[in-house]
Design an enzyme around this catalytic site. Structure first.
Site, short mmCIF file in Angstrom:
data_model
loop_
_atom_site.label_atom_id
_atom_site.label_comp_id
_atom_site.label_asym_id
_atom_site.label_seq_id
_atom_site.Cartn_x
_atom_site.Cartn_y
_atom_site.Cartn_z
CB VAL A 79 12.78 -1.07 -0.50
CG1 VAL A 79 11.61 0.08 0.72
CG2 VAL A 79 10.79 -1.87 -0.12
CD GLU A 100 10.72 -5.93 -7.35
OE1 GLU A 100 10.78 -6.45 -9.13
OE2 GLU A 100 11.21 -6.43 -6.71
CE LYS A 154 4.41 -4.48 2.10
NZ LYS A 154 5.06 -3.50 0.45
CB CYS A 191 5.31 -7.94 -2.48
SG CYS A 191 7.92 -6.55 -2.88
C1 UGA Z 1 3.39 -5.22 -5.40
C2 UGA Z 1 2.05 -4.36 -4.81
O1 UGA Z 1 2.07 -3.64 -6.07
C3 UGA Z 1 2.88 -2.30 -3.91
O2 UGA Z 1 2.07 -2.04 -3.95
C4 UGA Z 1 3.89 -2.72 -2.77
O3 UGA Z 1 4.48 -2.17 -2.43
C5 UGA Z 1 4.45 -4.34 -3.15
O4 UGA Z 1 4.29 -5.69 -3.88
C6 UGA Z 1 6.10 -4.78 -2.50
O5 UGA Z 1 4.99 -4.95 -1.49
O6 UGA Z 1 6.97 -3.93 -2.22
P1 UGA Z 1 4.91 -5.78 -6.68
O7 UGA Z 1 5.40 -6.62 -6.38
O8 UGA Z 1 6.14 -4.84 -7.34
O9 UGA Z 1 4.02 -4.28 -6.12
O10 UGA Z 1 4.24 -5.77 -8.68
P2 UGA Z 1 2.79 -5.97 -8.53
O11 UGA Z 1 2.66 -4.15 -9.33
O12 UGA Z 1 2.16 -5.30 -7.39
O13 UGA Z 1 2.55 -7.09 -10.09
C7 UGA Z 1 2.59 -8.08 -8.37
C8 UGA Z 1 1.87 -9.46 -9.74
O14 UGA Z 1 1.02 -9.44 -10.38
C9 UGA Z 1 3.26 -9.65 -11.24
O15 UGA Z 1 3.60 -10.96 -11.37
C10 UGA Z 1 2.12 -9.05 -12.38
O16 UGA Z 1 2.39 -9.48 -13.86
C11 UGA Z 1 0.47 -9.35 -11.38
N1 UGA Z 1 -0.21 -8.95 -11.65
C12 UGA Z 1 -0.70 -7.40 -10.97
C13 UGA Z 1 -1.86 -10.09 -12.56
O17 UGA Z 1 -1.49 -10.99 -12.92
N2 UGA Z 1 -2.55 -8.99 -13.03
C14 UGA Z 1 -3.32 -7.47 -12.05
O18 UGA Z 1 -4.25 -7.33 -12.61
C15 UGA Z 1 -2.23 -7.22 -11.61
#
Ligand code: UGA
Length: 454
Positions: A18, A169, A222, A279
């Protein structure tokens, strides 16, 4: 470049995903930015124009803003408060497995800011908490620490807001450049107004929906957002288990149908190996801990966490039954990062899966286009690290796709057949282009799809 409306400069404390992304973005807009990071190695890297994290677009921009002198990194706060109008706190807030948050970095940053506040009258710095913190932290932890260390009163001699971050990320820079909403929590209207004006100038001419509320609401928004995203993922993963037990179910199609309902929406319904990262798991645990402390029933949170854990274990069990036992079997795990586009392995599904495979006696080879080094730090030398995909598949009895990197979607069937001891694949992320592979006689188990393989 004109920085009209953006003030003299901005301070950022903490150069994680961030903080660093925000710093580079602000500097790219011409805002003089000072980033304070206690890890001297990171500071040196940044000042050498090298990005310490793997993020699309970040290295190029970072190099540019450091070279132009708009971004400065340092390991001490020093005179920063003399030179900036706004300070963002973007330090880490890890939690233990029980969800108890470790606020020591936020506390330390608050103290440092308080101590470094200039004594001259007239300057009212705006302090903005961007770190994800439990409800109540900004007002009941950060505020008193700054007041005590500075001898100043919040709302009069300095301003304080909480402004949660929603970037992902892998697309951190893009998300910071184009946020879909801004949430500001403040007790004093003037504090919120200052931050709102800053963002209006920063994102001008586009208008971003902005919600101004209390610090507690902003902090809760959040945590609740990430918990809700986790809920969607665990829900679809539970449906994927139902699909696998039917004779022709396909969770991909079920998710597509669900997503057509505008009240549900199509996003975050990708079944697979569940959510990881720094997160979603952490914020869910933090919300569970916070709710439990207030006497609120946490059954739903437990279920989301439980399904996520089970989804990882199920894959190992599937592998075991496909191979008739794992002892002495060579398993290739493709993907170590918690999602594509990052080198971050924190709480990654594949790390848990690899540990379980090893515990059951398998020989594990791993590949990842970006996260090999980070995985080595976590897993040690018990696995074979392969920098080439096909090297990883060499003599494997089974391959498991654990991260949906694009390089795994269309492997060459004849290479797979000639390399692998048994042409068996578990598609844990539903990314394989299966037709060519199936035609070539490769056997595939896809999460959320009925399969007669096991
Ligand atoms: C997440 C949130 O999406 C952001 O909005 C937030 O700002 C961030 O956390 C944070 O709190 O800093 P991030 O951890 O980068 O972002 O990743 P995501 O894209 O949310 O994915 C999280 C996990 O869920 C990954 O392991 C991904 O593979 C999994 N995922 C995501 C699924 O298994 N299925 C989905 O449909 C979407």
């Amino acid at each position: 470049m004109s920085t009209g409306g953006l003030g003299r400069g901005v301070g950022v404390i903490g150069a994680g995903y961030v903080g660093l992304t925000l710093s580079v973005f602000l500097a790219s807009k011409g805002v003089k930015t000072i980033c304070v990071e206690r890890d001297g190695d990171k500071v040196r890297k940044i000042m050498d124009g090298v990005s310490p994290i793997h993020e699309q677009g970040l290295p190029e921009l970072l190099q540019h803003v450091v070279r132009d002198g708009v971004l400065e990194a340092r390991d001490e706060i020093g005179d920063m408060l003399e030179r900036v109008d706004i300070v963002f706190i973007t330090v880490g807030t890890p939690t233990g497995t029980d969800g108890v948050p470790d606020l020591s970095q936020v506390e330390e940053a608050s103290r440092q800011i308080g101590e470094a506040m200039p004594t001259r009258r007239g300057a009212t710095p705006l302090i903005v908490v961007k770190s994800t913190v439990p409800p109540g932290t900004t007002w009941h932890v950060v505020r008193p620490l700054i007041e005590e260390a500075s001898g100043r009163t919040c709302g009069e001699e300095f301003h304080l807001c909480v402004n949660p971050e929603f970037l992902r990320e892998g697309s951190a820079l893009q998300d910071t450049m184009n946020p879909d909403r801004i949430v500001i929590g403040a007790k004093h209207g003037e504090a919120a107004e200052r931050l709102k004006k800053f963002y209006e100038a920063l994102y001008h001419p586009s208008k971003i929906p902005t919600l101004v509320t209390t610090p507690t609401n902003a902090e809760l928004i959040k945590l609740a957002t990430n918990a809700f995203l986790a809920l969607k993922i665990s829900f679809i993963n539970l449906i994927s288990q139902v699909c696998e037990a039917t004779e022709d179910g396909d969770v991909g199609v079920v998710a597509e149908g669900l997503g057509l309902d505008p009240r549900i929406g199509p996003l975050f319904l990708r079944a697979g190996l569940g959510f990881g990262g720094s997160c979603l798991p952490k914020d869910l645990r933090s919300l569970r801990w916070f709710a439990a402390r207030l006497g609120v029933d946490t059954l739903l949170f437990e279920a989301i966490i439980g399904i996520n854990r089970a989804q990882r274990l199920r894959i190992v069990e599937k592998a075991e039954s496909m191979l008739g036992g794992l002892s002495g079997k060579r398993v290739a795990v493709l993907g170590l990062a918690f999602k594509p586009g990052t080198d971050d392995v924190r709480e990654s599904a594949s790390i848990d899966i690899i540990r379980e495979l090893l515990a059951r006696g398998a020989e594990v080879r791993v590949h990842d286009p970006a996260a090999l080094e980070n995985a080595r730090r976590v897993l040690g030398e018990g696995v074979t690290y392969c920098s080439e995909l096909y090297e990883c598949l060499d003599s494997a009895d089974l391959a498991i796709i654990a991260t949906e990197w694009p390089e795994y979607t269309d492997p060459d069937p004849s290479t797979i057949k000639s390399l692998m001891r048994k042409p068996l694949i578990i598609d844990g992320r539903r990314v394989l282009n299966t037709r060519r592979l199936l035609e070539a006689g490769i056997r595939i188990h896809t999460v959320g799809l009925y399969s007669p393989l096991a």
